[in-house]
Write a protein that holds these residues in place. Structure first.
Motif, PDB file in Angstrom:
ATOM      1  N   PHE A 206       0.823  -1.212   0.000  1.00 14.83           N
ATOM      2  CA  PHE A 206       0.000   0.000   0.000  1.00 14.83           C
ATOM      3  C   PHE A 206       0.858   1.264   0.000  1.00 14.83           C
ATOM      4  CE2 PHE A 206      -2.180  -3.359   2.382  1.00 14.83           C
ATOM      5  CZ  PHE A 206      -3.254  -3.567   1.534  1.00 14.83           C
ATOM      6  N   GLY A 207       2.178   1.086  -0.081  1.00 12.55           N
ATOM      7  CA  GLY A 207       3.087   2.227  -0.090  1.00 12.55           C
ATOM      8  C   GLY A 207       3.643   2.590   1.274  1.00 12.55           C
ATOM      9  N   PHE A 208       3.260   1.848   2.318  1.00 13.02           N
ATOM     10  CA  PHE A 208       3.795   2.126   3.650  1.00 13.02           C
ATOM     11  C   PHE A 208       5.261   1.736   3.696  1.00 13.02           C
ATOM     12  CE2 PHE A 208      -0.712   1.863   4.613  1.00 13.02           C
ATOM     13  CZ  PHE A 208      -0.885   2.868   5.553  1.00 13.02           C
ATOM     14  N   ASP A 209       6.058   2.562   4.361  1.00 13.66           N
ATOM     15  CA  ASP A 209       7.487   2.303   4.454  1.00 13.66           C
ATOM     16  C   ASP A 209       7.997   2.870   5.779  1.00 13.66           C
ATOM     17  OD1 ASP A 209      10.412   2.620   4.082  1.00 13.66           O
ATOM     18  OD2 ASP A 209       9.963   2.054   2.007  1.00 13.66           O
ATOM     19  N   ALA A 210       8.873   2.132   6.435  1.00  9.26           N
ATOM     20  CA  ALA A 210       9.450   2.592   7.708  1.00  9.26           C
ATOM     21  C   ALA A 210      10.271   3.862   7.516  1.00  9.26           C
ATOM     22  CB  ALA A 210      10.301   1.494   8.331  1.00  9.26           C
ATOM     23  N   ASP A 211      10.842   4.073   6.330  1.00 12.16           N
ATOM     24  CA  ASP A 211      11.630   5.282   6.092  1.00 12.16           C
ATOM     25  C   ASP A 211      10.783   6.545   6.230  1.00 12.16           C
ATOM     26  OD1 ASP A 211      14.000   3.915   5.726  1.00 12.16           O
ATOM     27  OD2 ASP A 211      13.836   3.886   3.533  1.00 12.16           O
ATOM     28  N   TYR A 212       9.507   6.479   5.838  1.00 11.77           N
ATOM     29  CA  TYR A 212       8.634   7.648   5.982  1.00 11.77           C
ATOM     30  C   TYR A 212       8.350   7.963   7.450  1.00 11.77           C
ATOM     31  CZ  TYR A 212       7.557   7.391   0.969  1.00 11.77           C
ATOM     32  OH  TYR A 212       7.624   7.373  -0.396  1.00 11.77           O
ATOM     33  N   ALA A 213       8.393   6.952   8.316  1.00 12.62           N
ATOM     34  CA  ALA A 213       8.103   7.155   9.739  1.00 12.62           C
ATOM     35  C   ALA A 213       9.365   7.388  10.571  1.00 12.62           C
ATOM     36  CB  ALA A 213       7.346   5.943  10.282  1.00 12.62           C
ATOM     37  N   ARG A 214      10.523   7.120   9.980  1.00  9.02           N
ATOM     38  CA  ARG A 214      11.769   7.267  10.713  1.00  9.02           C
ATOM     39  C   ARG A 214      11.980   8.702  11.169  1.00  9.02           C
ATOM     40  NH1 ARG A 214      13.733   2.671  10.305  1.00  9.02           N
ATOM     41  NH2 ARG A 214      13.933   2.028   8.162  1.00  9.02           N
TER      42      ARG A 214
ATOM     43  N   VAL B 120       2.725   6.319   5.058  1.00 11.58           N
ATOM     44  CA  VAL B 120       2.591   6.544   3.626  1.00 11.58           C
ATOM     45  C   VAL B 120       2.119   7.984   3.444  1.00 11.58           C
ATOM     46  CG1 VAL B 120       0.226   5.620   3.489  1.00 11.58           C
ATOM     47  CG2 VAL B 120       1.638   5.694   1.434  1.00 11.58           C
ATOM     48  N   PRO B 121       2.812   8.752   2.597  1.00 11.37           N
ATOM     49  CA  PRO B 121       2.330  10.091   2.276  1.00 11.37           C
ATOM     50  C   PRO B 121       1.157   9.967   1.302  1.00 11.37           C
ATOM     51  CG  PRO B 121       4.452   9.693   1.216  1.00 11.37           C
ATOM     52  CD  PRO B 121       4.099   8.466   1.991  1.00 11.37           C
ATOM     53  N   ILE B 122       0.050  10.594   1.645  1.00 11.51           N
ATOM     54  CA  ILE B 122      -1.181  10.381   0.887  1.00 11.51           C
ATOM     55  C   ILE B 122      -1.382  11.388  -0.244  1.00 11.51           C
ATOM     56  CG2 ILE B 122      -3.704  10.323   1.064  1.00 11.51           C
ATOM     57  CD1 ILE B 122      -3.375   9.232   3.871  1.00 11.51           C
ATOM     58  N   GLN B 123      -1.036  12.616  -0.036  1.00 14.86           N
ATOM     59  CA  GLN B 123      -1.298  13.648  -1.040  1.00 14.86           C
ATOM     60  C   GLN B 123      -0.311  13.552  -2.203  1.00 14.86           C
ATOM     61  OE1 GLN B 123      -4.013  15.599  -1.021  1.00 14.86           O
ATOM     62  NE2 GLN B 123      -4.598  14.500   0.832  1.00 14.86           N
ATOM     63  N   GLY B 124      -0.640  12.725  -3.166  1.00 13.76           N
ATOM     64  CA  GLY B 124       0.202  12.567  -4.343  1.00 13.76           C
ATOM     65  C   GLY B 124       1.525  11.891  -4.042  1.00 13.76           C
ATOM     66  N   GLY B 125       1.617  11.226  -2.895  1.00 16.38           N
ATOM     67  CA  GLY B 125       2.847  10.533  -2.532  1.00 16.38           C
ATOM     68  C   GLY B 125       3.964  11.449  -2.091  1.00 16.38           C
ATOM     69  N   LEU B 126       3.636  12.709  -1.781  1.00  9.56           N
ATOM     70  CA  LEU B 126       4.658  13.679  -1.405  1.00  9.56           C
ATOM     71  C   LEU B 126       4.793  13.774   0.109  1.00  9.56           C
ATOM     72  CD1 LEU B 126       3.682  16.485  -3.931  1.00  9.56           C
ATOM     73  CD2 LEU B 126       5.498  14.782  -4.155  1.00  9.56           C
ATOM     74  N   MET B 127       6.018  13.593   0.593  1.00  7.90           N
ATOM     75  CA  MET B 127       6.304  13.688   2.024  1.00  7.90           C
ATOM     76  C   MET B 127       6.513  15.157   2.368  1.00  7.90           C
ATOM     77  SD  MET B 127       6.686  11.740   4.646  1.00  7.90           S
ATOM     78  CE  MET B 127       7.281  11.906   6.313  1.00  7.90           C
TER      79      MET B 127
END
Length: 179
Positions: free
Chosen positions: A126-134, A148-155
């Protein structure tokens, strides 16, 4: 062939959701979590999967409010938990359909990030990644806390600050070491 409808939960679904959670999980923690999140006003969205022929609840997923900041600014974020599928509907894509539909609705509601605590192999689809939460300050920090960043995949850009789940998560019972 069974047809499953995915939709936001409604008032009449509450008892069936509670029963599903108490059946699917070995302890009542998830049912209690959803109840406390609801009472506290922290539920953002609950999606359900309903068997169109029988009317049976096939599954559910809940998303709850989080307090998250990036660069010192509040970011609209949620936690995905729990997701549950009734035994007769497993391995048919019900959980995947629920999660995808939920994330799609959250994107329309302008939610920026969705966090989950779970199996990286499962949630990566689903696009979840530990790097986004690190580097977010969270008691759940580690390889199993993913986002997972939801708005267009942008963090969002900036220094990652706090990522606090709703208070109901802190009330979850600790596992009994005897079991």
């Amino acid at each position: 062939m069974t047809t499953i409808a995915i939709r936001p939960a409604q008032g009449p679904d509450v008892a069936a959701i509670d029963a599903l959670l108490r059946t699917v999980f070995p302890r009542a923690d998830e049912a209690d979590l959803v109840r406390h999140l609801s009472i506290d006003g922290d539920i953002v969205l609950v999606m359900v999967a309903v068997d169109e022929e029988s009317g049976a609840l096939a599954g559910m997923v809940a998303f709850s409010r989080m307090q998250v900041d990036v660069g010192g600014k509040a970011v609209a974020a949620v936690a995905l938990a729990p997701v549950a599928v009734a035994q007769d509907y497993r391995r048919q894509g019900v959980a995947e359909a629920l999660i995808h539909a939920g994330i799609e609705r959250l994107e329309a509601e302008r939610i920026v990030l969705c966090f989950v605590l779970g199996d990286p192999d499962y949630y990566a689809r689903f696009g979840f990644d530990a790097d986004y939460a690190r580097n977010f300050a969270s008691p759940y920090a580690g390889d199993y806390l993913m986002a997972v960043p939801i708005q267009g995949g942008l963090m969002p850009c900036g220094v990652r600050g706090a990522a606090h789940h709703a208070g109901a998560f802190a009330r979850l019972a600790a596992p009994d070491p005897e079991q």
